[in-house]
Enzyme design. Structure first.
Site, mmCIF file in Angstrom:
data_model
loop_
_atom_site.group_PDB
_atom_site.id
_atom_site.type_symbol
_atom_site.label_atom_id
_atom_site.label_comp_id
_atom_site.label_asym_id
_atom_site.label_seq_id
_atom_site.Cartn_x
_atom_site.Cartn_y
_atom_site.Cartn_z
ATOM 1 N N HIS A 507 0.840 -1.198 0.000
ATOM 2 C CA HIS A 507 0.000 0.000 0.000
ATOM 3 C C HIS A 507 0.879 1.253 0.000
ATOM 4 O O HIS A 507 0.676 2.166 -0.809
ATOM 5 C CB HIS A 507 -0.915 -0.042 1.239
ATOM 6 C CG HIS A 507 -1.672 1.213 1.531
ATOM 7 N ND1 HIS A 507 -3.027 1.348 1.265
ATOM 8 C CD2 HIS A 507 -1.289 2.395 2.072
ATOM 9 C CE1 HIS A 507 -3.420 2.560 1.631
ATOM 10 N NE2 HIS A 507 -2.379 3.217 2.125
ATOM 11 N N GLU A 508 1.869 1.293 0.880
ATOM 12 C CA GLU A 508 2.721 2.488 0.959
ATOM 13 C C GLU A 508 3.531 2.663 -0.322
ATOM 14 O O GLU A 508 3.691 3.778 -0.824
ATOM 15 C CB GLU A 508 3.645 2.421 2.181
ATOM 16 C CG GLU A 508 2.924 2.357 3.532
ATOM 17 C CD GLU A 508 1.905 3.466 3.754
ATOM 18 O OE1 GLU A 508 1.977 4.513 3.087
ATOM 19 O OE2 GLU A 508 0.990 3.272 4.586
ATOM 20 N N HIS A 511 1.495 4.151 -3.058
ATOM 21 C CA HIS A 511 1.277 5.600 -2.935
ATOM 22 C C HIS A 511 2.240 6.388 -3.828
ATOM 23 O O HIS A 511 1.921 7.494 -4.270
ATOM 24 C CB HIS A 511 1.456 6.054 -1.491
ATOM 25 C CG HIS A 511 0.179 6.041 -0.703
ATOM 26 N ND1 HIS A 511 -1.009 6.508 -1.210
ATOM 27 C CD2 HIS A 511 -0.089 5.621 0.563
ATOM 28 C CE1 HIS A 511 -1.957 6.366 -0.290
ATOM 29 N NE2 HIS A 511 -1.433 5.829 0.779
ATOM 30 N N GLU A 568 -5.872 6.639 -1.482
ATOM 31 C CA GLU A 568 -5.863 5.512 -0.543
ATOM 32 C C GLU A 568 -6.449 4.249 -1.175
ATOM 33 O O GLU A 568 -5.923 3.156 -0.996
ATOM 34 C CB GLU A 568 -6.641 5.877 0.726
ATOM 35 C CG GLU A 568 -6.020 7.006 1.519
ATOM 36 C CD GLU A 568 -4.588 6.712 1.951
ATOM 37 O OE1 GLU A 568 -4.237 5.527 2.119
ATOM 38 O OE2 GLU A 568 -3.826 7.679 2.089
ATOM 39 N N ASP A 572 -4.693 0.736 -1.791
ATOM 40 C CA ASP A 572 -5.213 -0.537 -1.274
ATOM 41 C C ASP A 572 -5.278 -1.588 -2.382
ATOM 42 O O ASP A 572 -4.844 -2.725 -2.212
ATOM 43 C CB ASP A 572 -6.632 -0.351 -0.703
ATOM 44 C CG ASP A 572 -6.612 0.221 0.716
ATOM 45 O OD1 ASP A 572 -5.525 0.296 1.313
ATOM 46 O OD2 ASP A 572 -7.699 0.582 1.213
HETATM 47 ZN ZN LIG Z 1 -2.261 5.245 2.587
#
Ligand SMILES: [Zn+2]
Length: 667
Positions: A507-508, A511, A568, A572
Site C-alpha cells: 500500500h505504501e 502511494h 488511498e 489498497d
Molecule cells: Zn495510505
C-alpha cells in the site's frame, strides 16, 4: 504536512498468537455463516464485529486501536518508571516522567485555574489597532496556535533537496470548510451546537452571558469568512494546485500586511521566495476579514487560545471541550482515562524521547531484519507488476521502475532522534511544559527554511500504529508500533503476514504511483514523467476507482467521496495485488492446507482481519466528510470486488456481490 498515512488514527509488545489455530489465523473473529462471495468483510470479521462494540471512551474500535491500546500500556509502564524521582535519573527520564506527572496532577491544574493563560488573554483584550493584531498573531503562531493561516517549512516541490518557507490556508476550528458552508439540517445543527459550545467556553473564561453569546456568533462569522476563502479537500490533493512560488513583493500584492515584520517576528530565517499553496485564499481573507475594528479579532484569537489550551486547563474546560469535539462530533461517550491522554500528550510533545525507550522494549533487530525481507519481496513484486502492465508504454514503465528503485525503506525508527535539550520540563507545570514543547517544535520547523532537506526525517512517532509514504522523500516508513500482531508475527503462517503487513507495505509503495504520487519523480520532485498517452490511460483507470467508491454509503445519506479517497483506494488495490504476487513468488507453488484454507484464502483473510472495526455513526459521518481513507468494510470489499485472484480463491461466481461487473484496476 505532506505525507500519506495508512489511516488517519493517532496512537507493542510481543504478543501471543491471536488464536489457537494452526496458522495463527483468528478463526474466532470470523462469521462462517456468511458467504465469503456475498460480504467478505463480514465473513472474515463478523464475529469480531458482533463481540467488540465501540468502548464508551472511543468513537471507533478496530484492530489498529486494539494494538494502540497494547502499545499505550507499554508506554505507560515506561513513563511511570521514568517518573519516579531518584538519584542519577537520566535527563531523558526526567523529561518524559515529569511531563507525565504534571499532566496527571489535576489538583495543581485546577488550583491554577485560568492564571497561566491570563497574560495572553490580557494582551488580546488590550489590542487596539492593526499593528497590535499582527503582534498578537505572531505570538500565537510562535506557540503553535493555528489562527488565520499556516506558516512553516517544506521541501520545494520542484527541488526536494531544499527546504523553503511555505504559507497555506488554515484558521478554522470545525473539521472542514464544508461544516461552515453546507445548508443541510445536520450542518445547520452542528453550527448551532458549535456556537453553544463557544458560549460556554467564553463563560468559563469569565465573560457575561451577553458577551459570551456575542463573541461566539462573531467567531462563527469570522471563521465562515475564512471557510469561504478556503479550497476544498479534493482540490488540495493536487500538488500542482498547491505550488506557487512567490516573491515577498508578490505576496505583499495579495495581502497588504507587514509580512516582513511577521516573518521576523515568528523567528523565520531570512528568505527571498516562498511557496504560497493558495494565493487566492490569502488574497480573499485580506479583502474580506474585518479591518475597521479589532473586536472580531479579539473574539477569534481568544477562542483559539482557549480551544487549544483546554486540555491544560481546569477540568471544567476539558469537560466542555470533550462534550462538543468528542461526544457530539464523534460519538464517544466518555473521555479516555486521564493516564491514556497524558501518555498521548508526552508522545506528541516529546515523541523521539519516548520512542528511544519504546524500541528498547518493543522492537528488536530480528523484527527489523524480517520486515526488511518482506519489503524486498514486495519491491520485487511491484517491479514485476509494472513490467507486466498491459496499458503502459515501455518509456513510462522504465521511468516508473527507476522511481521504484529510488524508494527509501525506513523500518522501525528514524536514523536521528530529535533533540529536546532546550525544552525545560517542570513536574508541576503542564501548561508551561506544553507551551515550551510547542514553541520548540515550531522553531525547529522554521529553522529548516533555506537549509538542505533532511530526507531521513519521520512525520510519525515510533510507537504509532500506522505507516506512511512521503512523496518528497520518496520513502516508505513503518514505525515500530505497527510491526506486530495482527500485522506481523514471525511465528505465524507467512500467508497471513503477506496479507496483513505485506499489504501495508505494498500500500505504501503504491502511494508513490497513485494519482498524487505519480506526479513526483524518484527524487521527490514534482515533474511529469509520463507520456501523454499513458497519463490519459492512468486517469481513465483511476476514474473507475473513484466512481466505484463514490457508490458506497458511509452512514445515513452520506456517501464516500471517491475523489477524496482516491489515493488511498488506489494504494489498497495495488498494494494487495503486489502482496499476493510476492506471496506466490515466495511459495513457488507449494500449496499447504492449514485450518482448512489454502494459502491464498489465508492471505485474503489475513488482509481482511486487519480491517475488523466498529464505529459510531457520528464518527462514520466525520470520517466520510474529512478522511481520505475509506472505512474498513470498504477497504476490504471494495478492493476484493476488483480482484479475479480473490474470486478464484473462494470460487465466487459472476453476479455475486464480491464479483464486480465493472472491475477496476490501475496497478
Ligand atoms: Zn495510505
Amino acid at each position: 504536512m505532506n505525507y500519506r498515512p495508512l489511516l488517519a488514527l493517532f496512537a507493542l509488545p510481543v504478543l501471543a498468537l491471536a488464536a489457537d489455530s494452526a496458522s495463527g489465523l483468528d478463526t474466532a473473529a470470523m462469521n462462517k455463516s456468511v458467504d465469503p462471495c456475498v460480504d467478505f468483510h463480514q465473513y472474515a470479521c463478523g464475529n469480531w464485529i458482533a463481540h467488540n462494540p465501540v468502548p464508551a471512551d472511543r468513537a471507533r474500535w478496530g484492530r489498529f486501536t486494539e494494538l494502540n491500546d497494547r502499545n499505550e500500556k507499554v508506554l505507560l509502564d515506561i513513563i511511570q518508571g521514568a517518573a519516579v524521582e531518584r538519584p542519577g535519573r537520566s535527563a531523558l527520564d526526567q523529561k518524559i516522567g515529569d511531563f507525565f506527572t504534571s499532566c496527571m496532577d489535576t489538583a495543581a491544574i485546577n488550583k491554577k485555574g485560568l492564571a497561566p493563560l491570563q497574560p495572553e488573554l490580557d494582551r488580546i483584550n488590550a489590542m487596539s489597532n492593526r499593528e497590535e493584531v499582527l503582534v498578537e498573531l505572531v505570538r500565537l503562531h510562535r506557540r503553535g496556535v493555528g489562527v488565520l493561516f499556516s506558516f512553516g517549512a517544506q521541501p520545494d516541490a520542484k527541488d526536494s533537496t531544499r527546504t523553503i518557507a511555505s504559507l497555506g490556508q488554515g484558521g478554522l476550528s470545525l473539521p472542514d470548510r464544508d461544516y461552515y458552508l453546507k445548508t443541510d439540517p445536520k450542518s445547520v445543527e452542528t453550527r448551532q451546537r458549535y456556537v453553544e459550545h463557544m458560549k460556554k467556553m467564553f463563560r468559563l473564561a469569565g465573560d457575561s452571558p451577553e458577551n459570551a453569546a456575542a463573541k461566539a456568533q462573531t467567531v462563527l462569522d469570522f471563521e465562515t469568512t475564512i471557510a469561504k476563502a478556503s479550497a476544498d479537500r479534493v482540490s488540495m490533493r493536487d500538488p500542482n494546485k498547491r505550488y506557487h512560488i512567490l516573491s515577498k513583493q508578490e505576496l505583499q500584492a495579495l495581502a497588504p500586511w507587514d509580512w516582513e515584520g511577521y516573518f521576523k517576528g515568528v523567528g523565520a530565517p531570512a528568505f527571498e521566495t516562498l511557496n504560497v499553496s493558495g494565493p487566492d485564499f490569502i488574497k480573499q481573507i485580506a479583502a474580506t476579514l474585518p479591518t475597521d475594528t479589532v473586536n472580531p479579532w479579539q473574539a477569534y484569537f481568544t477562542w483559539h487560545l482557549l480551544r487549544q489550551a483546554a486540555a491544560q486547563l481546569p477540568e471544567a474546560f476539558e469537560n466542555e471541550s470533550f462534550d462538543f469535539w468528542q461526544r457530539y462530533l464523534t460519538g464517544a461517550k466518555e473521555p479516555r482515562p486521564r493516564s491514556a491522554r497524558c501518555v498521548a500528550v508526552v508522545d506528541r510533545s516529546l515523541g523521539d524521547l519516548l520512542g528511544q525507550k519504546y524500541i528498547e522494549v518493543a522492537f528488536g533487530p530480528d523484527a527489523k531484519a524480517q520486515i526488511g525481507q518482506l519489503v524486498d519481496a514486495l519491491d520485487k513484486a511491484l517491479g514485476k507488476d509494472i513490467q507486466g502492465l498491459p496499458w503502459m508504454t515501455d518509456t513510462t514503465k522504465k521511468a516508473a521502475l527507476d522511481k521504484l528503485k529510488a524508494i527509501t525503506n525506513n523500518v522501525g525508527y528514524p536514523k536521528k532522534w530529535r533533540d529536546y535539550s532546550k525544552v525545560t520540563v517542570a513536574r508541576d507545570d503542564l501548561f508551561g511544559n506544553s507551551l515550551r514543547a510547542a514553541e520548540a517544535i515550531q522553531q525547529d520547523r522554521l529553522q529548516r527554511i533555506g537549509k538542505p532537506t533532511d530526507k531521513t526525517e519521520w512525520s510519525m512517532t515510533t510507537p504509532t500504529v500506522n505507516a506512511f509514504y512521503s512523496p518528497q522523500n520518496n520513502s516508505i516508513n513503518f514505525p515500530a508500533g505497527i510491526l506486530q500482531s495482527p500485522f506481523f508475527d514471525p511465528r505465524r503462517d507467512i500467508a497471513l503476514n503477506y496479507g496483513a503487513a505485506g499489504m501495508v507495505i505494498g500500500h505504501e509503495m503504491t502511494h508513490g504511483f497513485d494519482d498524487q504520487g505519480r506526479k513526483f519523480d524518484g527524487d521527490g520532485n514534482l515533474r511529469d514523467w509520463w507520456t501523454p498517452k499513458d497519463g490519459a490511460e492512468f486517469e481513465k483507470r483511476v476514474a473507475c476507482v473513484a466512481d466505484e467508491y463514490s457508490g458506497f454509503t458511509a452512514v445515513d445519506d452520506v456517501k464516500l467521496n471517491g475523489r477524496l479517497t482516491l489515493g488511498e483506494n488506489t494504494a489498497d488495490n495495488g498494494g494487495l495485488r503486489v502482496a499476493l504476487m510476492a506471496l506466490q513468488d515466495t511459495l513457488k507453488g507449494k500449496e499447504s492446507l492449514l485450518d482448512g484454507f489454502t494459502p491464498e484464502q489465508r492471505f485474503f483473510l489475513g488482509f481482511a482481519q486487519i480491517w475488523c472495526e466498529n464505529s459510531t455513526p457520528q464518527s462514520e459521518r466525520q470520517q466520510a466528510l474529512t478522511n481520505p481513507h475509506s472505512p474498513g468494510r470498504y477497504r476490504v470489499d471494495g478492493t476484493l470486488q476488483n480482484m479475479p485472484e480473490f474470486q478464484k480463491a473462494f470460487s465466487c461466481k459472476a453476479g455475486q456481490p464480491m464479483v464486480s461487473s465493472n472491475a477496476c484496476r490501475v496497478w
